[in-house]
Design a protein around this motif. Structure first.
Motif, PDB file in Angstrom:
ATOM      1  N   UNK A 110      -6.849  -1.876   6.496  1.00  0.00           N
ATOM      2  CA  UNK A 110      -7.881  -2.216   5.515  1.00  0.00           C
ATOM      3  C   UNK A 110      -8.305  -1.013   4.682  1.00  0.00           C
ATOM      4  N   UNK A 111      -8.439   0.126   5.334  1.00  0.00           N
ATOM      5  CA  UNK A 111      -8.813   1.345   4.609  1.00  0.00           C
ATOM      6  C   UNK A 111      -8.069   2.528   5.197  1.00  0.00           C
ATOM      7  N   UNK A 112      -7.531   3.358   4.309  1.00  0.00           N
ATOM      8  CA  UNK A 112      -6.829   4.562   4.740  1.00  0.00           C
ATOM      9  C   UNK A 112      -7.471   5.747   4.038  1.00  0.00           C
ATOM     10  N   UNK A 136       0.691  -3.207  -0.887  1.00  0.00           N
ATOM     11  CA  UNK A 136      -0.022  -4.040   0.074  1.00  0.00           C
ATOM     12  C   UNK A 136      -0.165  -3.451   1.454  1.00  0.00           C
ATOM     13  N   UNK A 137       0.289  -2.206   1.652  1.00  0.00           N
ATOM     14  CA  UNK A 137       0.166  -1.586   2.969  1.00  0.00           C
ATOM     15  C   UNK A 137      -1.268  -1.097   3.226  1.00  0.00           C
ATOM     16  N   UNK A 138      -1.999  -0.835   2.161  1.00  0.00           N
ATOM     17  CA  UNK A 138      -3.380  -0.354   2.234  1.00  0.00           C
ATOM     18  C   UNK A 138      -4.229  -1.248   1.340  1.00  0.00           C
ATOM     19  N   UNK A 139      -5.350  -1.718   1.837  1.00  0.00           N
ATOM     20  CA  UNK A 139      -6.234  -2.520   0.994  1.00  0.00           C
ATOM     21  C   UNK A 139      -7.169  -1.631   0.165  1.00  0.00           C
ATOM     22  N   UNK A 140      -7.653  -0.556   0.771  1.00  0.00           N
ATOM     23  CA  UNK A 140      -8.593   0.322   0.092  1.00  0.00           C
ATOM     24  C   UNK A 140      -8.293   1.765   0.475  1.00  0.00           C
ATOM     25  N   UNK A 141      -8.312   2.656  -0.524  1.00  0.00           N
ATOM     26  CA  UNK A 141      -7.976   4.067  -0.286  1.00  0.00           C
ATOM     27  C   UNK A 141      -9.198   4.951  -0.512  1.00  0.00           C
ATOM     28  N   UNK A 142      -9.473   5.810   0.467  1.00  0.00           N
ATOM     29  CA  UNK A 142     -10.622   6.694   0.357  1.00  0.00           C
ATOM     30  C   UNK A 142     -10.315   8.075   0.896  1.00  0.00           C
ATOM     31  N   UNK A 143     -11.371   8.851   1.109  1.00  0.00           N
ATOM     32  CA  UNK A 143     -11.232  10.217   1.596  1.00  0.00           C
ATOM     33  C   UNK A 143     -12.281  10.484   2.670  1.00  0.00           C
TER      34      UNK A 143
END
Length: 286
Positions: A110-112, A136-143
């Motif tokens: 869901x989040x990476x 589609x491997x990651x729904x949401x990308x953050x830090x």
């Protein structure tokens, strides 16, 4: 500007800047290995819908097993994991993501998050993970552990805004400049170590507030994070504490006591590392 949302239950959510809906409260599983599957399953069955893990925690497989044990559908649970930035850069990030998905027994996370501004290749890895998101491997990308300079560098490089910045947050470490920047730029703030790893759970002032409100010191610290509108992920290794850690929604800390707790931040103290001041060169964001 991102609004400050205060969770009112385990089901409370926030809509991130990329449109993904994320729970505001969950379980952190740092240093949870032997009983990780059982703990995750118990948390999910108690009503937790957010689980926070990482490559560095060595328990992504345990989280995946716990989800299976819970009997819940994959789409009902929001899982966060993190890549430990290294010299391998984009190639390493993608390999680690694939291992993460295998461990979670899932086609997506869901989040990476980039775990910290380090390794010298964050920009190239971030670009590669944005591509993985499109696949589609990651729904949401953050830090995670990014300071204001790192967030500004991402923007200057023309890269998509991270959905979340996960940083150490508790009354003794408030990182007000980072929180302010994130909220002004619609980046959700996720706080780790809300209990300060238990190092100051015996603090006299916290104990007095807890006694006054008929709560535990742990509940006071968790409620401080919730009441500040942070996505909150208290860690516990004991199933018996899952319920008490989540009993923080039907009451609040009075304003005068919040001010007392906020004053702890005048003398910042950290219970863990602090890479938010790493140089842009160290991060690979130039």
């Amino acid at each position: 500007m991102a609004s400050r949302l205060i969770a009112s239950s385990l089901e409370s959510t926030v809509k991130l800047n990329d449109g993904v809906i994320m729970p505001l409260f969950g379980l952190g599983v740092y240093q949870i290995e032997n009983n990780c599957p059982q703990l995750v399953a118990a948390a999910i069955n108690h009503g937790y819908r957010l689980i926070d893990t990482a490559e560095f925690y060595h328990n992504e497989e345990g989280v995946g097993s716990g989800l299976k044990q819970s009997g819940k559908k994959r789409e009902e649970i929001f899982i966060v994991s993190k890549w430990w930035p290294s010299r391998e850069g984009a190639q390493g990030a993608l390999k680690t993501l694939d291992r993460c998905l295998k461990g979670l027994q899932s086609d997506y996370v869901d989040m990476y998050l980039l775990h910290a501004p380090q390794g010298g290749h964050c920009a190239e890895a971030y670009r590669a993970l944005l591509d993985a998101k499109k696949q589609g491997k990651i729904r949401s990308l953050g830090v995670s552990n990014f300071g204001v300079a790192h967030l500004e560098a991402l923007a200057k490089l023309g890269l998509d805004k991270p959905s979340v910045n996960q940083i150490e947050l508790h009354p003794w470490q408030q990182k007000k400049d980072i929180v302010k920047y994130c909220r002004e730029h619609d980046i959700a703030v996720m706080g780790y170590s809300p209990l300060a790893k238990g190092h100051r759970i015996q603090d006299k002032t916290v104990g007095e507030i807890a006694k006054k409100l008929s709560k535990t010191p742990a509940q006071i610290l968790i409620r401080w994070s919730v009441q500040n509108g942070f996505i909150t992920i208290p860690k516990t290794s004991q199933e018996s504490r899952l319920q008490s850690n989540a009993d923080v929604f039907d009451w609040s800390i009075p304003e005068e006591d919040m001010k007392v707790l906020d004053a702890f931040g005048d003398k910042p103290w950290s219970c863990t590392w602090n890479p938010t001041n790493n140089t842009l060169k160290e991060a690979g964001l130039q």
